[in-house]
Design an enzyme around this catalytic site. Structure first.
Site, PDB file in Angstrom:
ATOM      1  N   GLY A  61      77.934  23.574  51.962  1.00 28.51           N
ATOM      2  CA  GLY A  61      78.527  22.558  51.098  1.00 28.51           C
ATOM      3  C   GLY A  61      79.335  21.533  51.875  1.00 28.51           C
ATOM      4  N   ASN A  69      86.828  24.129  42.133  1.00 29.21           N
ATOM      5  CA  ASN A  69      86.740  25.473  42.693  1.00 29.21           C
ATOM      6  C   ASN A  69      87.943  26.351  42.379  1.00 29.21           C
ATOM      7  OD1 ASN A  69      87.525  23.256  44.531  1.00 29.21           O
ATOM      8  ND2 ASN A  69      88.224  24.920  45.837  1.00 29.21           N
ATOM      9  N   GLN A  97      80.366  24.498  43.164  1.00 34.55           N
ATOM     10  CA  GLN A  97      80.747  25.554  42.224  1.00 34.55           C
ATOM     11  C   GLN A  97      79.854  25.574  40.986  1.00 34.55           C
ATOM     12  OE1 GLN A  97      83.001  28.008  42.542  1.00 34.55           O
ATOM     13  NE2 GLN A  97      83.728  27.332  44.538  1.00 34.55           N
ATOM     14  N   CYS A 137     101.774  30.425  50.802  1.00 34.16           N
ATOM     15  CA  CYS A 137     101.564  31.491  51.773  1.00 34.16           C
ATOM     16  C   CYS A 137     100.099  31.831  51.925  1.00 34.16           C
ATOM     17  CB  CYS A 137     102.321  32.745  51.349  1.00 34.16           C
ATOM     18  SG  CYS A 137     104.031  32.665  51.843  1.00 34.16           S
TER      19      CYS A 137
HETATM   20  C1  PLP Z   1      83.901  22.708  45.541  1.00 37.09           C
HETATM   21  C2  PLP Z   1      83.526  23.126  46.932  1.00 37.09           C
HETATM   22  N1  PLP Z   1      83.066  22.222  47.797  1.00 37.09           N
HETATM   23  C3  PLP Z   1      82.698  22.553  49.048  1.00 37.09           C
HETATM   24  C4  PLP Z   1      82.803  23.854  49.497  1.00 37.09           C
HETATM   25  C5  PLP Z   1      82.383  24.174  50.910  1.00 37.09           C
HETATM   26  O1  PLP Z   1      81.185  24.865  50.938  1.00 37.09           O
HETATM   27  P1  PLP Z   1      80.738  25.655  52.238  1.00 37.09           P
HETATM   28  O2  PLP Z   1      81.627  26.832  52.346  1.00 37.09           O
HETATM   29  O3  PLP Z   1      79.306  26.056  51.975  1.00 37.09           O
HETATM   30  O4  PLP Z   1      80.836  24.723  53.389  1.00 37.09           O
HETATM   31  C6  PLP Z   1      83.298  24.836  48.624  1.00 37.09           C
HETATM   32  C7  PLP Z   1      83.440  26.250  49.030  1.00 37.09           C
HETATM   33  O5  PLP Z   1      84.302  26.684  49.723  1.00 37.09           O
HETATM   34  C8  PLP Z   1      83.669  24.464  47.314  1.00 37.09           C
HETATM   35  O6  PLP Z   1      84.146  25.360  46.451  1.00 37.09           O
END
Ligand code: PLP
Lengths: 143, 396
Positions: free
Chosen positions: B70, B151, B179, B324
């Site tokens: 992502g 997320n 997500q 934290c």
């Molecule tokens: C909304 C969103 N965008 C991007 C990412 C990044 O994806 P990746 O871990 O496959 O690089 C995540 C996950 O951590 C995510 O939840």
């Protein structure tokens, strides 16, 4: 979780001296809810000896463990020794803290100092103000 | 009991996805660029996977680029749109304050290059509106990037409406659907989406693989230079096993989206109802327009990391937006964006469940959280002050 030593986890899971002393001789509170940690220490002092100590903490695992360890280290000790307790000693007694959690041990040291200062103030005992840094000077928080 | 309630962080791979990968590890291990038969078999697999991923999004196979996940897809989409805009003298980008860091940090980088970025305010319910986007669009806007679903708090944005506004104004529209993919219906044509990012490990596929949908005719900028893979837009020998795992996982998830959503959202609502019984807590994000598996609360008077550690002791894997746990000094930017004060944001808990979660597990989660929250409040000076009236509760 391997983030913390077994000692930290033990003091976090089974914190010693949690609670309040209603008729405390000195109370110290440091930290800021905005930063995510507050420690409050209650001291009972008899003949210059810390006969009882309790704490309340809002904060992460290492904040709770640091308060617990700090209270253990000063219980039954003379007030002058409590004043000498350093954050390093607290961290070492916990078999170390991760670098970004060292400020929790600093808070524990400061909370004890604040409680002793309160005790001195209440009883009109003279002291050297330089021994008691204020919370504002630490710069840990961005808020 | 051991309960994995951190499916927004990552998911367990499905049996289907694992089985789809295995032959490509030690049997059909060829390089898809090779002319020999084992290479060509890998190449056929790659083409089929591309077609199946495209079918799940309602686009053509030629509009899919495989990426390392992502983050890479987000980076490439935004940088590409910025370069297109720059060539036309358009250097304004619209996004929201609660995007993933893969988006926000890429935008920060562009700002340093002289782009202007407008981050839309997010309402207290965790939503932005198409109206806000419309009002923010200027003559020099080259990109609107708004996440499909958040997320942390799971809120689902009005993507179709935002897509329509962007199309009408002739501005490129990217959505981070990391997500959402595999959990919500996506149709890039109907929703007027120009670019979309997804990541396999959020829908029971493998980690380190994702895809970027790019509408035909939009020129991509390379982030990685090298061979001619992925139409020359993303160099590097394709990770065929992971791509096969992703295609299988996405197909499986999309094949049972309605059924899964109905089942998981019923459990989610049971969990929300149970946790709402805890006094002085608040649900973060809209109760209805949210991902089927997402539950996120703030509880006053406690801090999130100690909550997570004690839940872990009870066999519960969860997450929090406290400072934290975020690794910085500030609590989650998402919770701050929806207006939660710092002291409340530190006491946040995210539980994200899946199709595998059972009602028995949900009931255990409710009990475990209630117990741990009340234990931590019992030793919290902040809670004492709230209870004694020395300071004021923020929530009901
Ligand atoms: C909304 C969103 N965008 C991007 C990412 C990044 O994806 P990746 O871990 O496959 O690089 C995540 C996950 O951590 C995510 O939840």
């Amino acid at each position: 979780m391997a983030l913390y030593s077994d000692k930290v986890m033990d003091h976090f899971r089974n914190p010693r001296n949690v609670g309040v002393i209603e008729d405390a001789d000195g109370v110290g509170e440091v930290g800021n809810a905005k930063c995510g940690d507050i420690m409050k220490i209650y001291l009972k002092i008899d003949n210059d000896i810390i006969s009882d100590v309790k704490f309340e903490t809002f904060g992460c695992g290492s904040a709770i463990a640091s308060s617990s360890m700090a209270t253990e280290l000063i219980k039954g000790r003379p007030v002058s020794e409590a004043l000498e307790l350093s954050n390093k000693a607290v961290a070492e007694a916990l078999d170390g803290l991760p670098a970004h959690k060292m400020h929790c041990s600093v808070l524990a040291e400061e909370a004890i100092k604040a409680a002793v200062k309160d005790y001195y103030d209440r009883n009109g005992i003279e002291y050297d103000h330089a021994q008691f840094p204020d919370c504002e000077s630490c710069g840990h928080c961005s808020v | 009991m051991n309960i994995y309630a951190d499916n927004a962080a990552t998911t367990k791979m499905s049996r289907t996805a694992v089985d789809a990968m295995l032959p490509y590890l030690d049997q059909i291990y060829g390089n898809p660029s090779s002319l020999h038969s084992v290479g060509q078999r890998a190449n056929e697999a790659l083409a089929s996977a591309r077609g199946r991923v495209a079918a799940c999004l309602g686009c053509d196979a030629g509009e899919i680029i495989f990426t390392s996940g992502g983050s890479e897809a987000d980076n490439q989409a935004i940088i590409s749109a910025a370069r297109i805009g720059e060539r036309k003298g358009k250097k304004h980008i619209i996004s929201t304050a609660f995007e993933h860091h893969a988006v926000l940090h890429t935008l920060n980088k562009l700002e340093k290059e002289g782009f202007e970025v407008t981050l839309l305010d997010v309402h207290e319910n965790g939503l932005v509106t198409a109206r806000q986007v419309e009002e923010a669009i200027r003559e020099d806007t080259c990109l609107v990037t708004v996440m499909y679903a958040n997320n942390e708090i799971g809120t689902i944005q009005p993507i179709g409406e935002i897509g329509a506004v962007c199309r009408a104004k002739g501005v490129l529209f990217h959505t981070d659907a990391v997500q959402a993919a595999g959990h919500l219906h996506i149709d890039v044509k109907e929703q007027n989406i120009d670019m979309l990012s997804l990541s396999a490990h959020k829908f029971h596929g493998p980690k380190g693989i994702g895809a970027l949908y790019v509408k035909k005719g939009i020129a991509l900028t390379n982030l990685i230079e090298g061979g001619a893979q992925e139409r020359g837009k993303r160099a590097g020998t394709e990770n065929i096993p992971a791509i096969m795992g992703m295609a299988a996982a996405l197909e499986e998830a999309c094949g049972s989206i309605d059924e899964n959503a109905a089942k998981v959202s019923a459990l989610r609502d049971r969990l929300i109802a149970g946790l709402s019984e805890i006094p002085h807590g608040v649900l973060n994000g809209d109760a209805v327009k949210r991902l089927p598996g997402n539950v996120n609360f703030c509880f006053e008077g406690i801090e999130g990391e100690s909550l997570l550690l004690l839940l872990d002791d009870k066999g519960v894997c969860a997450s929090s937006g406290s400072a934290c746990t975020s690794g910085s000094l500030d609590p989650s930017h998402v919770l701050l964006a929806i207006g939660r004060p710092h002291e409340i944001a530190h006491g946040s808990l995210r539980l994200t469940i899946s199709e595998e979660t059972t009602q028995e597990e949900v009931d255990y989660l409710i009990g475990a959280v209630k117990e741990v929250v009340s234990y931590l409040r019992g030793m919290s000076p902040v809670w004492r002050d709230l209870e004694s009236g020395k300071s004021k509760f923020v929530t009901a």
